[in-house]
Write a protein that holds these residues in place. Structure first.
Motif, mmCIF file in Angstrom:
data_model
loop_
_atom_site.group_PDB
_atom_site.id
_atom_site.type_symbol
_atom_site.label_atom_id
_atom_site.label_comp_id
_atom_site.label_asym_id
_atom_site.label_seq_id
_atom_site.Cartn_x
_atom_site.Cartn_y
_atom_site.Cartn_z
ATOM 1 N N LYS A 74 -0.385 -0.250 9.486
ATOM 2 C CA LYS A 74 0.250 1.061 9.844
ATOM 3 C C LYS A 74 0.270 1.863 8.448
ATOM 4 O O LYS A 74 0.773 1.017 7.522
ATOM 5 N N VAL A 75 0.183 2.868 8.404
ATOM 6 C CA VAL A 75 0.570 3.794 7.441
ATOM 7 C C VAL A 75 1.880 4.444 7.821
ATOM 8 O O VAL A 75 2.238 5.348 8.606
ATOM 9 N N VAL A 76 2.877 3.915 7.008
ATOM 10 C CA VAL A 76 4.411 4.425 7.259
ATOM 11 C C VAL A 76 4.579 5.911 6.703
ATOM 12 O O VAL A 76 5.159 6.621 7.524
ATOM 13 N N SER A 77 4.130 5.923 5.556
ATOM 14 C CA SER A 77 4.466 7.365 4.838
ATOM 15 C C SER A 77 3.604 7.355 3.979
ATOM 16 O O SER A 77 2.567 6.530 3.616
ATOM 17 N N GLU A 78 3.732 8.712 3.084
ATOM 18 C CA GLU A 78 2.759 9.029 2.004
ATOM 19 C C GLU A 78 2.615 7.712 0.881
ATOM 20 O O GLU A 78 1.720 7.502 0.346
ATOM 21 N N THR A 79 3.898 7.132 0.900
ATOM 22 C CA THR A 79 3.871 6.144 -0.268
ATOM 23 C C THR A 79 4.079 4.706 0.286
ATOM 24 O O THR A 79 3.852 3.793 -0.536
ATOM 25 N N GLU A 80 4.239 4.531 1.569
ATOM 26 C CA GLU A 80 4.546 3.124 2.036
ATOM 27 C C GLU A 80 3.500 2.663 2.864
ATOM 28 O O GLU A 80 2.904 3.737 3.842
ATOM 29 N N LEU A 81 3.048 1.493 3.122
ATOM 30 C CA LEU A 81 2.296 1.017 4.329
ATOM 31 C C LEU A 81 2.807 -0.164 4.731
ATOM 32 O O LEU A 81 3.815 -0.977 4.126
ATOM 33 N N GLU A 82 2.327 -0.512 6.067
ATOM 34 C CA GLU A 82 2.677 -1.893 6.459
ATOM 35 C C GLU A 82 1.434 -2.703 6.461
ATOM 36 O O GLU A 82 0.569 -2.250 6.968
ATOM 37 N N VAL A 83 1.589 -3.697 5.762
ATOM 38 C CA VAL A 83 0.298 -4.773 5.759
ATOM 39 C C VAL A 83 0.634 -5.998 6.646
ATOM 40 O O VAL A 83 1.603 -6.567 6.501
ATOM 41 N N ASP A 84 -0.203 -6.401 7.192
ATOM 42 C CA ASP A 84 -0.177 -7.661 8.233
ATOM 43 C C ASP A 84 -0.793 -8.730 7.140
ATOM 44 O O ASP A 84 -2.139 -8.793 6.796
ATOM 45 N N LEU A 85 -0.094 -9.674 6.946
ATOM 46 C CA LEU A 85 -0.534 -10.902 5.806
ATOM 47 C C LEU A 85 -1.067 -11.882 6.683
ATOM 48 O O LEU A 85 -1.455 -12.981 6.116
ATOM 49 N N GLY A 86 -0.997 -12.027 7.908
ATOM 50 C CA GLY A 86 -1.552 -13.099 8.910
ATOM 51 C C GLY A 86 -0.394 -13.925 9.518
ATOM 52 O O GLY A 86 0.665 -13.682 9.096
ATOM 53 N N GLU A 87 -0.525 -14.624 10.562
ATOM 54 C CA GLU A 87 0.453 -15.494 11.301
ATOM 55 C C GLU A 87 1.589 -14.534 11.674
ATOM 56 O O GLU A 87 2.700 -14.701 11.379
ATOM 57 N N SER A 88 1.277 -13.494 11.936
ATOM 58 C CA SER A 88 2.370 -12.239 12.409
ATOM 59 C C SER A 88 3.271 -11.987 11.380
ATOM 60 O O SER A 88 4.607 -11.632 11.614
ATOM 61 N N THR A 89 2.849 -12.089 10.109
ATOM 62 C CA THR A 89 3.892 -11.643 8.932
ATOM 63 C C THR A 89 3.359 -10.256 8.592
ATOM 64 O O THR A 89 2.185 -9.946 8.148
ATOM 65 N N LYS A 90 4.483 -9.371 8.693
ATOM 66 C CA LYS A 90 3.943 -7.956 8.279
ATOM 67 C C LYS A 90 5.151 -7.755 7.349
ATOM 68 O O LYS A 90 6.203 -7.757 7.446
ATOM 69 N N VAL A 91 4.581 -6.828 6.253
ATOM 70 C CA VAL A 91 5.429 -6.395 5.056
ATOM 71 C C VAL A 91 5.204 -5.023 4.698
ATOM 72 O O VAL A 91 3.895 -4.405 4.935
ATOM 73 N N ARG A 92 6.132 -4.321 4.308
ATOM 74 C CA ARG A 92 5.870 -2.979 3.860
ATOM 75 C C ARG A 92 5.875 -3.072 2.421
ATOM 76 O O ARG A 92 6.189 -3.605 1.748
ATOM 77 N N VAL A 93 4.502 -2.282 1.897
ATOM 78 C CA VAL A 93 4.038 -2.296 0.511
ATOM 79 C C VAL A 93 4.103 -0.856 0.187
ATOM 80 O O VAL A 93 3.556 0.086 0.660
ATOM 81 N N VAL A 94 4.596 -0.411 -1.146
ATOM 82 C CA VAL A 94 4.323 0.643 -1.790
ATOM 83 C C VAL A 94 2.862 1.055 -2.260
ATOM 84 O O VAL A 94 2.273 0.030 -2.649
ATOM 85 N N ARG A 95 2.326 2.163 -1.997
ATOM 86 C CA ARG A 95 0.960 2.332 -2.211
ATOM 87 C C ARG A 95 0.595 2.118 -3.581
ATOM 88 O O ARG A 95 -0.498 1.496 -4.063
ATOM 89 N N SER A 96 1.385 2.431 -4.482
ATOM 90 C CA SER A 96 1.293 2.059 -5.972
ATOM 91 C C SER A 96 1.238 0.544 -6.328
ATOM 92 O O SER A 96 0.788 0.257 -7.369
ATOM 93 N N ALA A 97 1.538 -0.475 -5.351
ATOM 94 C CA ALA A 97 1.300 -1.739 -5.664
ATOM 95 C C ALA A 97 0.137 -2.304 -5.194
ATOM 96 O O ALA A 97 0.075 -3.653 -5.297
ATOM 97 N N ILE A 98 -0.874 -1.564 -4.747
ATOM 98 C CA ILE A 98 -2.072 -1.729 -4.375
ATOM 99 C C ILE A 98 -2.996 -2.144 -5.780
ATOM 100 O O ILE A 98 -3.232 -0.986 -6.428
ATOM 101 N N ALA A 99 -3.793 -3.035 -5.804
ATOM 102 C CA ALA A 99 -4.372 -3.126 -6.951
ATOM 103 C C ALA A 99 -6.117 -2.900 -6.442
ATOM 104 O O ALA A 99 -6.848 -2.470 -7.478
ATOM 105 N N GLU A 100 -6.591 -3.306 -5.184
ATOM 106 C CA GLU A 100 -7.730 -3.315 -4.971
ATOM 107 C C GLU A 100 -7.949 -3.229 -3.514
ATOM 108 O O GLU A 100 -7.204 -3.756 -2.682
ATOM 109 N N VAL A 101 -8.886 -2.556 -3.105
ATOM 110 C CA VAL A 101 -9.356 -2.368 -1.716
ATOM 111 C C VAL A 101 -10.556 -3.245 -1.482
ATOM 112 O O VAL A 101 -11.598 -2.804 -2.174
ATOM 113 N N ARG A 102 -10.379 -4.361 -0.739
ATOM 114 C CA ARG A 102 -11.684 -5.012 -0.651
ATOM 115 C C ARG A 102 -12.719 -4.507 0.337
ATOM 116 O O ARG A 102 -13.920 -4.552 0.147
ATOM 117 N N THR A 103 -12.135 -4.389 1.671
ATOM 118 C CA THR A 103 -13.234 -3.959 2.522
ATOM 119 C C THR A 103 -12.538 -2.734 3.159
ATOM 120 O O THR A 103 -11.311 -2.615 3.405
#
Length: 111
Positions: A74-103
């Motif tokens: 989920k895209v929470v806002s312009e600066t934050e994303l919700e990321v599913d890490l697996g096993e129903s673990t979801k975290v909110r991540v700041v866009r600037s903390a993304i190092a790479e887009v794999r797929t």
């Protein structure tokens, strides 16, 4: 008595400008090389990274700067994303903390 021959010799009139040019010549030669080999590529890389961050959307698999790999749920806002890490673990991540887009994911279906 205390004056050495090196200090006793006076420079020829007008030689100061030539000495200044010869002193600055290596710097004038190195600056364009530094620009094209260091500064310009870093700017291009930063621009590509900013474009990558702006293009992140739901369904993309990303790698954070901390080394976590997950899928954007989920895209929470312009600066934050919700990321599913697996096993129903979801975290909110700041866009600037993304190092790479794999797929890249599929675009969201519009109703």
């Amino acid at each position: 008595m205390f004056v050495t021959p090196a200090f006793a010799q006076a420079a020829a009139p007008g030689a100061g400008a030539n000495d200044l040019f010869m002193t600055l010549a290596p710097f004038l030669f190195i600056l364009p090389i530094m620009y094209f080999m260091i500064i310009r590529p870093q700017r291009q890389q930063a621009k590509r990274h900013q474009e990558m961050l702006a293009g992140v959307r739901r369904g993309d698999t990303i790698v954070t700067t901390g080394g976590l790999i997950g899928k954007v749920s989920k895209v929470v806002s312009e600066t934050e994303l919700e990321v599913d890490l697996g096993e129903s673990t979801k975290v909110r991540v700041v866009r600037s903390a993304i190092a790479e887009v794999r797929t890249k994911g599929e675009p969201a279906k519009e109703a």
